[in-house]
Design an enzyme around this catalytic site. Structure first.
Site, PDB file in Angstrom:
ATOM      1  CG  ASP A  49      -0.383  -0.031   2.515  1.00 30.14           C
ATOM      2  OD1 ASP A  49       0.865  -0.109   2.601  1.00 30.14           O
ATOM      3  OD2 ASP A  49      -1.121   0.027   3.523  1.00 30.14           O
ATOM      4  CB  SER A  50       4.563   1.766  -0.024  1.00 22.97           C
ATOM      5  OG  SER A  50       4.820   0.594  -0.772  1.00 22.97           O
ATOM      6  CG  ASP A  88       0.222  -4.033   2.134  1.00 24.22           C
ATOM      7  OD1 ASP A  88      -0.125  -4.687   3.132  1.00 24.22           O
ATOM      8  OD2 ASP A  88       1.035  -3.078   2.170  1.00 24.22           O
ATOM      9  CE  LYS A 117       2.870  -5.836   3.876  1.00 20.85           C
ATOM     10  NZ  LYS A 117       2.338  -4.804   4.801  1.00 20.85           N
ATOM     11  CD  GLU A 119       0.549  -1.891   7.987  1.00 19.79           C
ATOM     12  OE1 GLU A 119       0.301  -1.131   8.945  1.00 19.79           O
ATOM     13  OE2 GLU A 119       1.006  -1.497   6.899  1.00 19.79           O
ATOM     14  CD  GLU A 186       7.801  -0.687   7.729  1.00 19.39           C
ATOM     15  OE1 GLU A 186       6.883  -1.426   7.315  1.00 19.39           O
ATOM     16  OE2 GLU A 186       7.986   0.484   7.340  1.00 19.39           O
TER      17      GLU A 186
HETATM   18  O1  KIV Z   1       3.511  -1.169   1.633  1.00 14.48           O
HETATM   19  C1  KIV Z   1       4.686  -1.577   1.642  1.00 14.48           C
HETATM   20  O2  KIV Z   1       5.481  -1.263   0.759  1.00 14.48           O
HETATM   21  C2  KIV Z   1       5.085  -2.441   2.744  1.00 14.48           C
HETATM   22  C3  KIV Z   1       6.508  -2.889   2.793  1.00 14.48           C
HETATM   23  C4  KIV Z   1       7.465  -1.802   2.934  1.00 14.48           C
HETATM   24  C5  KIV Z   1       6.722  -3.960   3.795  1.00 14.48           C
HETATM   25  O3  KIV Z   1       4.288  -2.775   3.554  1.00 14.48           O
END
Ligand code: KIV
Length: 269
Positions: A49-50, A88, A117, A119, A186
């Protein structure tokens, strides 16, 4: 990792852990980059989600929607169909209800992802168990979890106090017991990451967590030096594509202004 073109699976990652083989994970958000990551034999691609900041210009990951995530996930799946692809789950995709979480996680699999993924620990552990029971592999994520930036009081290293360390270790064990196939750590101190890695059967994937994790993940833009932003301490840029792109674009504009592009060789006759 499979060398015969066979798709990478979560069992390959478990094998890596068993045999002490480290592996790389890189974020991917689009088709062309996914093809390059595939050609570089990166086994695991994370549609993180970055992408909210890097592809969409948001100030954080919080505004990212499922629709936006799926749009990018489909593009990555077209570019690297045999890599282990992880979608994510964005901030508002898994907190309202289990039903919504299962629906959104399933949407990632339909979009070509192999896993999702999520969190956090604590109450997220039960959700991980539920998703795994439904046949949806889950990668956990502990430590500096960006979706919790407001609750954490900023993007700061986690697990420095004794109580925090204990909680992260307990959450890691609970996520493993719930069936998570791997765990992102992280922004935690190196010795804590080493302790968690030693305590788990599943691979840990570090980012700002030191060298003792089983795998390392970096954001592709940081790794390639695509952005001009200052990098956090834990990033090593392996290229300076941002500078190269700026140079190339300036040269193009200069040639156009001078009338030297296109020349006869780039024209049809
Ligand atoms: O969203 C992302 O890029 C991440 C990674 C940096 C682990 O969660």
């Amino acid at each position: 990792m499979p060398a015969n073109g066979r798709a990478v699976s979560i069992h390959d990652l478990a094998e890596c852990k068993r045999h002490g083989r480290r592996f790389a994970v890189v974020t991917a958000y689009d088709y062309t980059t996914a093809r390059i990551l595939d050609a570089a034999a990166i086994p695991v691609l994370l549609v993180g989600d970055s992408l909210g900041m890097l592809m969409l210009g948001y100030p954080s990951t919080l505004p990212v929607s499922m629709e936006e995530m799926l749009h990018h996930a489909r593009a990555v799946a077209r570019g690297a169909p045999t890599r282990l692809l992880v979608g994510d789950m964005p901030f508002d995709a898994y907190h309202a209800s289990d039903a919504e979480a299962v629906h959104n996680a399933a949407a990632f699999l339909k979009a070509g992802m192999n896993a999702v993924k999520v969190e956090g620990g604590g109450r997220i552990v039960a959700l991980v168990r539920l998703l795994v029971e439904r046949g949806i592999p889950v990668m956990g994520h502990l430590g500096l979890t960006p979706q919790f930036v407001n609750a954490l009081g900023g993007m700061r290293v986690q697990g420095r106090s004794g109580e925090d360390r204990r909680r992260i270790l307990d959450d890691a064990l609970a996520l493993q017991d719930a069936g998570a196939f791997s765990l992102v750590l992280e922004g935690v101190p190196r010795d804590l990451a080493a302790e968690v890695t030693a305590a788990l059967r599943i691979p840990t994937i570090g980012i700002g967590a030191g060298p003792d994790c089983d795998a390392q993940v970096l954001v592709v833009h940081d790794l390639l030096g695509l952005t001009q932003d200052p990098m956090p301490k834990f990033v090593r840029s392996y290229g300076s594509l941002g500078d190269q792109a700026k140079e190339a674009l300036t040269a193009f504009a200069t040639d156009v202004a001078a009338g030297s592009f296109p020349d006869d060789a780039h024209s049809y006759h």
